[in-house]
Each structure stands twice: as C-alpha cells, then as structure tokens.
Design a protein around this motif. Sequence first.
Motif, PDB file in Angstrom:
ATOM      1  N   SER A 156       9.343  -0.104  12.526  1.00 50.04           N
ATOM      2  CA  SER A 156       9.784  -0.965  12.311  1.00 50.04           C
ATOM      3  C   SER A 156      10.320  -1.021  11.629  1.00 50.04           C
ATOM      4  O   SER A 156       9.875  -1.285  11.282  1.00 50.04           O
ATOM      5  N   SER A 157       9.939   1.510  10.293  1.00 50.24           N
ATOM      6  CA  SER A 157      11.039   1.744   9.685  1.00 50.24           C
ATOM      7  C   SER A 157      10.789   2.281   8.198  1.00 50.24           C
ATOM      8  O   SER A 157       9.750   1.959   7.796  1.00 50.24           O
ATOM      9  N   GLY A 158      11.659   3.201   7.718  1.00 55.73           N
ATOM     10  CA  GLY A 158      11.308   3.604   6.370  1.00 55.73           C
ATOM     11  C   GLY A 158      12.417   3.001   5.427  1.00 55.73           C
ATOM     12  O   GLY A 158      13.104   2.122   5.693  1.00 55.73           O
ATOM     13  N   GLY A 159      12.868   3.960   4.552  1.00 53.98           N
ATOM     14  CA  GLY A 159      13.957   3.708   3.627  1.00 53.98           C
ATOM     15  C   GLY A 159      13.314   2.909   2.291  1.00 53.98           C
ATOM     16  O   GLY A 159      12.391   2.225   2.111  1.00 53.98           O
ATOM     17  N   GLY A 160      13.535   3.470   1.072  1.00 56.32           N
ATOM     18  CA  GLY A 160      12.933   3.210  -0.262  1.00 56.32           C
ATOM     19  C   GLY A 160      11.706   3.694  -0.442  1.00 56.32           C
ATOM     20  O   GLY A 160      11.116   4.112   0.486  1.00 56.32           O
ATOM     21  N   GLU A 161      11.269   3.639  -1.696  1.00 56.68           N
ATOM     22  CA  GLU A 161       9.715   4.114  -2.108  1.00 56.68           C
ATOM     23  C   GLU A 161       8.728   2.928  -1.778  1.00 56.68           C
ATOM     24  O   GLU A 161       9.237   1.875  -1.458  1.00 56.68           O
ATOM     25  N   GLY A 162       7.453   3.407  -1.928  1.00 60.20           N
ATOM     26  CA  GLY A 162       6.466   2.330  -1.586  1.00 60.20           C
ATOM     27  C   GLY A 162       6.627   0.975  -2.427  1.00 60.20           C
ATOM     28  O   GLY A 162       6.948   1.057  -3.301  1.00 60.20           O
ATOM     29  N   PRO A 163       6.010   0.132  -1.717  1.00 53.32           N
ATOM     30  CA  PRO A 163       5.903  -1.221  -2.498  1.00 53.32           C
ATOM     31  C   PRO A 163       5.006  -0.975  -3.486  1.00 53.32           C
ATOM     32  O   PRO A 163       4.250  -0.060  -3.895  1.00 53.32           O
ATOM     33  N   PRO A 164       5.165  -1.989  -4.718  1.00 53.48           N
ATOM     34  CA  PRO A 164       4.637  -1.824  -5.794  1.00 53.48           C
ATOM     35  C   PRO A 164       2.906  -1.667  -5.634  1.00 53.48           C
ATOM     36  O   PRO A 164       2.383  -0.915  -6.470  1.00 53.48           O
ATOM     37  N   PRO A 171      -5.442   8.783   8.171  1.00 49.77           N
ATOM     38  CA  PRO A 171      -5.772   9.592   7.158  1.00 49.77           C
ATOM     39  C   PRO A 171      -4.801   9.945   6.062  1.00 49.77           C
ATOM     40  O   PRO A 171      -3.689  10.132   6.416  1.00 49.77           O
ATOM     41  N   GLU A 172      -5.267  10.185   4.730  1.00 50.75           N
ATOM     42  CA  GLU A 172      -4.293  10.673   3.648  1.00 50.75           C
ATOM     43  C   GLU A 172      -3.769  11.969   4.439  1.00 50.75           C
ATOM     44  O   GLU A 172      -4.135  12.885   4.873  1.00 50.75           O
ATOM     45  N   GLY A 173      -2.376  12.133   3.994  1.00 49.09           N
ATOM     46  CA  GLY A 173      -1.538  13.251   4.683  1.00 49.09           C
ATOM     47  C   GLY A 173      -0.697  13.017   5.898  1.00 49.09           C
ATOM     48  O   GLY A 173      -0.008  13.804   6.219  1.00 49.09           O
ATOM     49  N   THR A 174      -0.948  11.871   6.351  1.00 43.13           N
ATOM     50  CA  THR A 174      -0.573  11.617   7.846  1.00 43.13           C
ATOM     51  C   THR A 174       1.207  11.318   7.457  1.00 43.13           C
ATOM     52  O   THR A 174       1.412  10.783   6.554  1.00 43.13           O
ATOM     53  N   GLN A 175       1.972  11.877   8.350  1.00 43.92           N
ATOM     54  CA  GLN A 175       3.527  11.804   8.267  1.00 43.92           C
ATOM     55  C   GLN A 175       4.030  11.369   9.639  1.00 43.92           C
ATOM     56  O   GLN A 175       3.862  11.776  10.671  1.00 43.92           O
ATOM     57  N   PHE A 176       5.065  10.160   9.374  1.00 39.95           N
ATOM     58  CA  PHE A 176       5.789   9.891  10.649  1.00 39.95           C
ATOM     59  C   PHE A 176       7.190   9.890  10.438  1.00 39.95           C
ATOM     60  O   PHE A 176       7.638   9.807   8.942  1.00 39.95           O
ATOM     61  N   TRP A 177       7.934  10.735  11.124  1.00 42.93           N
ATOM     62  CA  TRP A 177       9.472  10.627  10.958  1.00 42.93           C
ATOM     63  C   TRP A 177      10.137   9.906  12.197  1.00 42.93           C
ATOM     64  O   TRP A 177       9.777   9.737  13.131  1.00 42.93           O
ATOM     65  N   LYS A 178      11.242   9.224  11.856  1.00 41.24           N
ATOM     66  CA  LYS A 178      12.073   8.721  12.901  1.00 41.24           C
ATOM     67  C   LYS A 178      13.680   9.130  12.463  1.00 41.24           C
ATOM     68  O   LYS A 178      13.862   8.549  11.922  1.00 41.24           O
ATOM     69  N   ARG A 219      13.979   8.636   8.958  1.00 42.87           N
ATOM     70  CA  ARG A 219      13.413   7.992   7.917  1.00 42.87           C
ATOM     71  C   ARG A 219      11.678   8.801   7.944  1.00 42.87           C
ATOM     72  O   ARG A 219      11.272   9.337   8.886  1.00 42.87           O
ATOM     73  N   LEU A 220      11.021   8.590   6.858  1.00 43.04           N
ATOM     74  CA  LEU A 220       9.904   9.364   6.681  1.00 43.04           C
ATOM     75  C   LEU A 220       8.827   8.313   5.982  1.00 43.04           C
ATOM     76  O   LEU A 220       9.141   7.580   4.911  1.00 43.04           O
ATOM     77  N   LEU A 221       7.656   8.228   6.561  1.00 43.51           N
ATOM     78  CA  LEU A 221       6.600   7.877   6.022  1.00 43.51           C
ATOM     79  C   LEU A 221       5.259   8.788   5.555  1.00 43.51           C
ATOM     80  O   LEU A 221       5.204   9.648   6.782  1.00 43.51           O
ATOM     81  N   ARG A 222       5.029   8.632   4.618  1.00 43.06           N
ATOM     82  CA  ARG A 222       3.877   9.617   4.133  1.00 43.06           C
ATOM     83  C   ARG A 222       2.608   9.028   3.438  1.00 43.06           C
ATOM     84  O   ARG A 222       2.876   8.263   2.603  1.00 43.06           O
ATOM     85  N   ALA A 228      -2.581   7.183  -3.068  1.00 40.52           N
ATOM     86  CA  ALA A 228      -2.295   5.749  -3.590  1.00 40.52           C
ATOM     87  C   ALA A 228      -1.687   4.644  -2.417  1.00 40.52           C
ATOM     88  O   ALA A 228      -1.614   3.683  -2.829  1.00 40.52           O
ATOM     89  N   GLY A 229      -1.619   5.162  -1.428  1.00 43.64           N
ATOM     90  CA  GLY A 229      -0.839   4.440  -0.316  1.00 43.64           C
ATOM     91  C   GLY A 229       0.200   5.006   0.460  1.00 43.64           C
ATOM     92  O   GLY A 229       0.595   6.429   0.192  1.00 43.64           O
ATOM     93  N   TRP A 230       0.899   4.213   1.075  1.00 45.45           N
ATOM     94  CA  TRP A 230       2.237   4.758   1.867  1.00 45.45           C
ATOM     95  C   TRP A 230       3.524   4.915   0.828  1.00 45.45           C
ATOM     96  O   TRP A 230       3.924   4.034   0.178  1.00 45.45           O
ATOM     97  N   VAL A 231       4.052   5.970   1.084  1.00 47.00           N
ATOM     98  CA  VAL A 231       5.373   6.002   0.344  1.00 47.00           C
ATOM     99  C   VAL A 231       6.420   6.553   1.621  1.00 47.00           C
ATOM    100  O   VAL A 231       6.181   7.111   2.534  1.00 47.00           O
ATOM    101  N   TYR A 232       7.804   6.125   1.346  1.00 49.72           N
ATOM    102  CA  TYR A 232       8.770   6.199   2.425  1.00 49.72           C
ATOM    103  C   TYR A 232      10.119   6.248   1.933  1.00 49.72           C
ATOM    104  O   TYR A 232      10.236   5.994   0.690  1.00 49.72           O
ATOM    105  N   THR A 233      11.098   6.998   2.811  1.00 45.95           N
ATOM    106  CA  THR A 233      12.217   6.868   2.339  1.00 45.95           C
ATOM    107  C   THR A 233      13.019   7.341   3.493  1.00 45.95           C
ATOM    108  O   THR A 233      12.763   7.409   4.644  1.00 45.95           O
ATOM    109  N   SER A 234      14.578   7.218   3.413  1.00 38.65           N
ATOM    110  CA  SER A 234      15.356   7.436   4.522  1.00 38.65           C
ATOM    111  C   SER A 234      16.032   8.812   3.936  1.00 38.65           C
ATOM    112  O   SER A 234      16.608   8.775   2.956  1.00 38.65           O
ATOM    113  N   TYR A 235      16.370   9.693   4.758  1.00 39.90           N
ATOM    114  CA  TYR A 235      17.519  10.873   4.820  1.00 39.90           C
ATOM    115  C   TYR A 235      18.684  10.725   5.469  1.00 39.90           C
ATOM    116  O   TYR A 235      18.513  10.502   6.712  1.00 39.90           O
ATOM    117  N   VAL A 236      19.604  10.817   4.636  1.00 40.91           N
ATOM    118  CA  VAL A 236      21.200  10.630   5.412  1.00 40.91           C
ATOM    119  C   VAL A 236      21.852  12.043   5.527  1.00 40.91           C
ATOM    120  O   VAL A 236      21.784  12.606   4.766  1.00 40.91           O
TER     121      VAL A 236
END
Length: 394
Positions: free
Chosen positions: A22-30, A137-144, A161-164, A168-176
């Motif tokens: 729906s998408s990564g980019g940026g760190e996890g919400p607060p 589960p903790e440690g799951t990763q998705f890339w797009k 894009r990466l979700l991990r 503490a929850g989901w963290v995510y970012t975009s690799y250019v």
Amino acid sequence: MLHHVVRRGRVVGALLLASGCSSGGGEGPPDVQPGPDASIPDAGPDAQPDGPVEPGCVEFAMPTDADCAAPIDGVLPVDLRCTGLYGDFDKRELACGVLEYKPAMELWSDGAEKRRFVSIPKGQRVDVSNPDSFVYPEGTQFWKEFRVHGAGGASRLGETRLLRKTAAGWVYTSYVWSEDERQAIQMQNDFGVPDLHGTGHAVPTRDQCKECHVGRVDFVLGWDALMLGPGAEGVTRESLVALGVIEDGSALALSIPGDDVERQALGYLHANCGVSCHNDHPEAAAQETGLYLRLEASELGSVAATDAVRTGINKRPAENAKYEGLTNPDPANWYAIRPGDPARSLLVARQELRDFEGQMPRIGTRKVDNAGVQLVTSWILGMKEGTGYPPPGP
C-alpha cells in the motif's frame, strides 16, 4: 538520513521456499517506533540467516563493505544489501528463504513494474484465525521493488521498500537505487522523492506511508485470503499451509461473489481502495466517509452483502466530501454509486480525477488507471433492477 538503521547483526531468515512489495518509506509511526531496547541483537559480521537452506539458492552473508551500522535510535540498514533480500546482490539472486510473490489483485502504481518478496522467521507462523486481519510474527520482512520508466520508455530500478516487524512494531523505509543500478540506499530524509531520476515516479513520504498502512490491523497491505487466492503467484494460501507458515487454511477458502464483471470490479476496489483506506478500522484514512470498499470474509455470500454495495449504492457522499476539479461541483449531483449511472457516481469521478485533493487513490498516483475506471464503470452500468440492484436514486 532516516533515523532507523540496523545495528550490524543477524537478518531474520524464513520458512518459505526459494523464489519462483500500500507501501513503505519513512520510519514507523510514533506508536510503533522501536524503543532503545528494540534493535536486533548484535552479531558478528559473519552472521547468517536462520532460515532453511534451499538447493540452488544463495545464502545471505552480511556484507563487510556496506554501511550496515546504525545510529543509536535505528533498526534498519542504510544499504539494501544489509537487509537479507539478496544472497548475491550483483546478480540480484534472492537469499535462501526469501520468496517472490504476486497477489491476485494489485494496487495501481502508474504502470510501474513491481516485484514483491517476503520472509517469515524460521519456525514461526502467521496467525490467520481472522481471515480479514493476518497477524505476523516478529522478524517478518516484506520488500517491494519498483521499476520505473524514463523519457525514453526503458525501465530501470527505481526504489525498493522494506517493512520489518520488530518487538516494538513495524518499521519501514524506502531504498533509492542509483542511476547505474549498482546501489540502493535509504532516501535521505522523511519527505520522499517527488520525481525520481526524472521518471515522474514519486517515492512516498513518511506520512504518506503511514496514512495507507495504519488502515490494517497489522500494517501489511497486499496479503489476505483473497489476494493470496486464485490468480496469486509464488505464494498462495495453499502453499502457506504446505510450508507450515499457517496452521489451517480452511477459513481462507474465500471467493468474491458475482459474475465476472462484479468479481473484477469488487476485487479492484478491495485492492486499490478498501484494504488501506475505505474500511471501518478507526485509523483508516477514509473511515469517516462511511464508504467501505474492503471485502470482508463474513460478507462474501452475495454481491448485495458486500460493504461496497451496502455503503455505496444510492448513498450521498459524506458532508466533508471534496468536489474541486469535478465537471459538476454541485453536491446534489452526486451519489457514491448510482446504479446504471457512472456519470453521477462519485466513485468513478474520483478515479478519473488527478491533481486535486479528491482524486482516488489519493496518494501514490499521477496517472489515471483507465483499465480500473472501465472495470468500475462496467459494473455500475450493469446494475439493473432485474439483476438484484435497487433503482437509481433521484
């Protein structure tokens, strides 16, 4: 630079077959940002993934010539090479335990070519007891991965894009990706990239990513019983059972009701509108509109039972609806969906709108999805009283 960069440490392995977003980019919400104790445990530079080794795949090894270190408050690597996606980065060969997949229904992204990859921690299962809301589960990763098109029409790597999921929850970012496609580095701020390498492709901002993903109970878009059903490739609900990633798939044997046109239109709206925004989740961006387009397991007995029909047909738009940019901005002209009349159905008008706040999808697209417009238009044109639909509102 984004603030979440992983300490040199192990990358979570997977219990998935070797490869066949729906998408990564940026760190996890607060509310899900990792705390000071949430980073991945330290390990040596030769740390290995703990997923099974498949014949012919390439084991991941933490590179020693990449920026895999992290600032104090970070958990995601600066360099894509450190995330565990590729066993052989130069050849783009996936690491053992990483599986490529394609959902049965895809989100429109202005025609960009996309590849999606997933890894699930070894010995762990995805909780599918609620077929509408998988829990990972903790440690799951998705890339797009996105391939974009430049002025000459040739495609090239744009972003990954990466979700991990962390404790503490989901963290995510975009690799250019660099212009020579030899390196992919975290974007340098939280504000996205509005025009990547002059291709017109926009890397989303941190807030845009959050806006879409918080509409899911466990953050991930593109994985549910329907998207992993007929038409899915690489990973399906059946293959997850065979692999032991889910315990019982009997509750996932769902199908979209209706004839071909109805199924295609409802599936399109589910993937492009309902999964992330137009649903009743309290944090979903379009929750307060009352127009819900996500397909729920309990409402698949008939087309009439779906949220799209119950909350859309002959319903007037919400009071805060946006009409700027429409050929007719008079609210009295519009219904969310008017049977037989796509010209007065705001759903279609917003699909066709761009460069105004009321466009749909609201973010992540600058081009109209003409095929998607045709699907929804055909469905509305076929809404006749003799086929179970109500007469159009006045």
